[in-house]
Every structure is written in C-alpha cells, then in structure tokens.
Enzyme design. Structure first.
Site, mmCIF file in Angstrom:
data_model
loop_
_atom_site.group_PDB
_atom_site.id
_atom_site.type_symbol
_atom_site.label_atom_id
_atom_site.label_comp_id
_atom_site.label_asym_id
_atom_site.label_seq_id
_atom_site.Cartn_x
_atom_site.Cartn_y
_atom_site.Cartn_z
ATOM 1 N N ASN A 49 0.866 -1.178 0.000
ATOM 2 C CA ASN A 49 0.000 0.000 0.000
ATOM 3 C C ASN A 49 0.903 1.228 0.000
ATOM 4 O OD1 ASN A 49 -1.815 2.038 0.495
ATOM 5 N ND2 ASN A 49 -2.299 1.415 2.596
ATOM 6 N N LYS A 54 0.081 4.292 -0.350
ATOM 7 C CA LYS A 54 -0.556 5.508 0.195
ATOM 8 C C LYS A 54 -0.277 6.690 -0.748
ATOM 9 C CE LYS A 54 -0.232 3.453 4.714
ATOM 10 N NZ LYS A 54 -0.218 3.613 6.166
ATOM 11 N N HIS A 70 -9.714 1.466 4.518
ATOM 12 C CA HIS A 70 -8.446 1.616 5.254
ATOM 13 C C HIS A 70 -8.667 2.623 6.387
ATOM 14 C CE1 HIS A 70 -4.364 2.773 6.247
ATOM 15 N NE2 HIS A 70 -3.978 1.643 5.694
ATOM 16 N N GLU A 93 -7.050 5.025 7.448
ATOM 17 C CA GLU A 93 -6.808 6.431 7.116
ATOM 18 C C GLU A 93 -8.006 7.023 6.379
ATOM 19 O OE1 GLU A 93 -3.000 5.719 5.289
ATOM 20 O OE2 GLU A 93 -2.217 5.210 7.279
ATOM 21 N N GLU A 105 -5.831 -4.611 10.457
ATOM 22 C CA GLU A 105 -4.797 -3.596 10.681
ATOM 23 C C GLU A 105 -5.113 -2.809 11.945
ATOM 24 O OE1 GLU A 105 -2.554 -2.414 6.895
ATOM 25 O OE2 GLU A 105 -4.357 -1.230 6.952
ATOM 26 N N GLY A 154 2.249 2.344 10.908
ATOM 27 C CA GLY A 154 3.251 3.402 10.843
ATOM 28 C C GLY A 154 3.940 3.705 12.169
ATOM 29 N N SER A 180 3.049 -1.946 10.504
ATOM 30 C CA SER A 180 4.493 -2.011 10.774
ATOM 31 C C SER A 180 5.122 -3.356 10.398
ATOM 32 C CB SER A 180 4.797 -1.663 12.240
ATOM 33 O OG SER A 180 4.446 -0.316 12.490
HETATM 34 P P1 PGA Z 1 2.641 0.438 7.680
HETATM 35 O O1 PGA Z 1 1.195 0.704 7.003
HETATM 36 O O2 PGA Z 1 3.171 -0.843 7.132
HETATM 37 O O3 PGA Z 1 3.469 1.631 7.271
HETATM 38 O O4 PGA Z 1 2.421 0.370 9.148
HETATM 39 C C1 PGA Z 1 0.317 -0.340 6.764
HETATM 40 C C2 PGA Z 1 -0.979 0.179 6.197
HETATM 41 O O5 PGA Z 1 -1.431 1.264 6.615
HETATM 42 O O6 PGA Z 1 -1.591 -0.456 5.317
#
Ligand code: PGA
Length: 259
Positions: A11, A13, A94, A96, A165, A171, A211
């Site tokens: 992903n 983003k 997601h 976000e 998630e 993150g 992460s």
């Molecule tokens: P990350 O993000 O691996 O940077 O923690 C995962 C995601 O938001 O899909």
C-alpha cells in the site's frame, strides 16, 4: 498446512511516482514468486503499472474506490473504471480513509458490493484504535466492522480478503505480536463462517497489516490463520518489499492453491 496461497500487498498511500514504479517493476519482473503479490499505487499510476505488469503474476490495485457507479460526483473513480484500466483489487475502508475522510461501515458495504459487481477483489480493512485496544474492545469493534460491511454480500465464485490492521500498529514501528494477530485472525475466521459459511470463509484470505517489515514478516506468516500481509512504509523500498515477498515464498510449499 495452509490451503490458501499467501497474499502480500503493498500500500503505497500518497507516495511514489514514476521512479518508484520503474524500480519496483524492474525488481519484480526479475523474480518468480509462488505467492500472490499486489501493489496499490495512487490512482493515477494504476493504468501505467498495469501495462508494465501485464504479463506478470503481480496484481495492481487501488487504495480506494467510489461507492457510486457514475454521475455528478466530482473527484470520484468507480470500480468499473478501475477494472477498465487493469486494476484487479481495491483496498476498502483503510483506517486512514475512515479517520481522515470519515468513511464508515455503511460506505464500505456499498463499496464492497460495487467492487464485487465489477469483478475486482475487495480487501476490506478493519482494526481497532489504541484506546479500544487498551479497553479490550478489539473483537467488539471487529464484529461490527465485519457484520456491517459484509452481511448480505454475494461472494459466490468471487475473491475477497480481509486485512486486519490495528490502527495503533500502523506506521508506529510497533507491529502486533504474532500470537495476538493469530488470536484475532482466528476470531475473524469464525465470524466469516457465521456471516457466510465455513466453505466460503476458507476461501477468504485474512492478512495482517501494521508495521510489517522483513524482520517480522516470517514470524507473522508462520501463524496458521495469517494468510498474508499488507505492507505500507516498507513497501516503498522495492528491495525491502521483495525481501518480504521472498520470505513469504520460502514458507509457501510448491503446490497449486485454490486461490
Ligand atoms: P505500515 O502501514 O506498514 O506503514 O504500518 C500499513 C498500512 O497502513 O496499510
């Protein structure tokens, strides 16, 4: 032994550009993978990337999709349009999108339905925030997210996946422990058996995100109910992401999978 082929999804983003596409494509076309790999770049790069990867096994996907099919909805992109430019899967809900763009389970339900109708694989993202986690509400939150986005969906002969998630792990550099992920994935699997039926649930891959990196990927994938990974930050480095895919490959037996 796992009966579902692992699914490893990048992903990107709101990151990446032509340079990252070129280096990623070059690194993927050099290797052969038994696992299923997907990359979700920003919308504008999907078409280009899908063309580059046309003869490979790598899927290209989107990070979102409109809940509308067409009409006066400025700034939206429909599942059918995504399909037309070579997109094969859509991330839906997601955290976000839920937090920043106020998406909810009801909009996820509509998006899952239109994605399935267009013949794309929805990857429905679910997860609890830090406070809910601390209060022990994880399964309660997941129950509602699963019920409200999946109940009544027609998944006969369709591919769908769930991405667990935990928001506090995204993150943050603090992935959930493999044991806790296993516990949650087992719960999700049981819920999917209730929402659909056991046969259908067995065909739904439940992947973990938050992460993930090359140092924790193998331990997470070793869990019996972890069918793959959704990788954010670490997927922006093509070599790092390839290493994660290679690790998944190593633990995948050389057999044909159903999905
Ligand atoms: P990350 O993000 O691996 O940077 O923690 C995962 C995601 O938001 O899909």
């Amino acid at each position: 032994m796992k009966t579902r082929s692992p699914l490893i999804v990048a992903n990107w983003k709101l990151n990446g550009g032509t340079d990252l596409i070129c280096t990623s494509v070059a690194s993927f076309l050099r290797q052969k993978f038994r696992v299923q790999i997907g990359i979700a770049p920003p919308y504008v790069y999907i078409s280009n990337m899908a063309n580059f990867l046309r003869n490979s096994q790598i899927m290209v996907g989107s990070q979102n999709v409109s809940k509308f099919e067409s009409g006066a909805f400025t700034g939206e992109t429909s599942a059918q349009m995504l399909k037309e430019v070579g997109c094969q899967f859509c991330l839906i809900g997601h955290s976000e999108r839920r937090q920043v763009f106020l998406e909810n389970n009801a909009s996820c339900h509509t998006k899952v339905a239109s994605t399935l109708a267009a013949g794309l694989m929805p990857i429905i993202c679910i997860g609890e925030n830090a406070q809910q986690h601390e209060l022990g509400l994880t399964k309660h939150i997941l129950y509602r997210q699963l019920q409200e986005s999946l109940l009544g969906q027609n998944i006969k002969n369709k591919q769908i996946a769930i991405a667990y998630e935990p928001i506090w792990a995204i993150g943050s550099g603090k992935a959930a422990t493999p044991e806790s992920v296993q516990d949650v994935h087992e719960y999700i699997f049981n819920e999917l058996c209730t929402i659909f039926d056991e046969e259908s649930a067995k065909n739904i891959r439940i992947i973990y995100g938050g992460s993930v990196n090359k140092n924790n990927a193998a331990q997470l994938l070793a869990m019996p109910n972890v069918d793959g990974l959704l990788v954010g930050g670490a997927s922006l480095d093509p070599e790092h992401f390839s290493e994660i895919c290679a690790l998944a490959n190593q633990i995948t037996p050389e057999v044909e999978f159903n999905s």
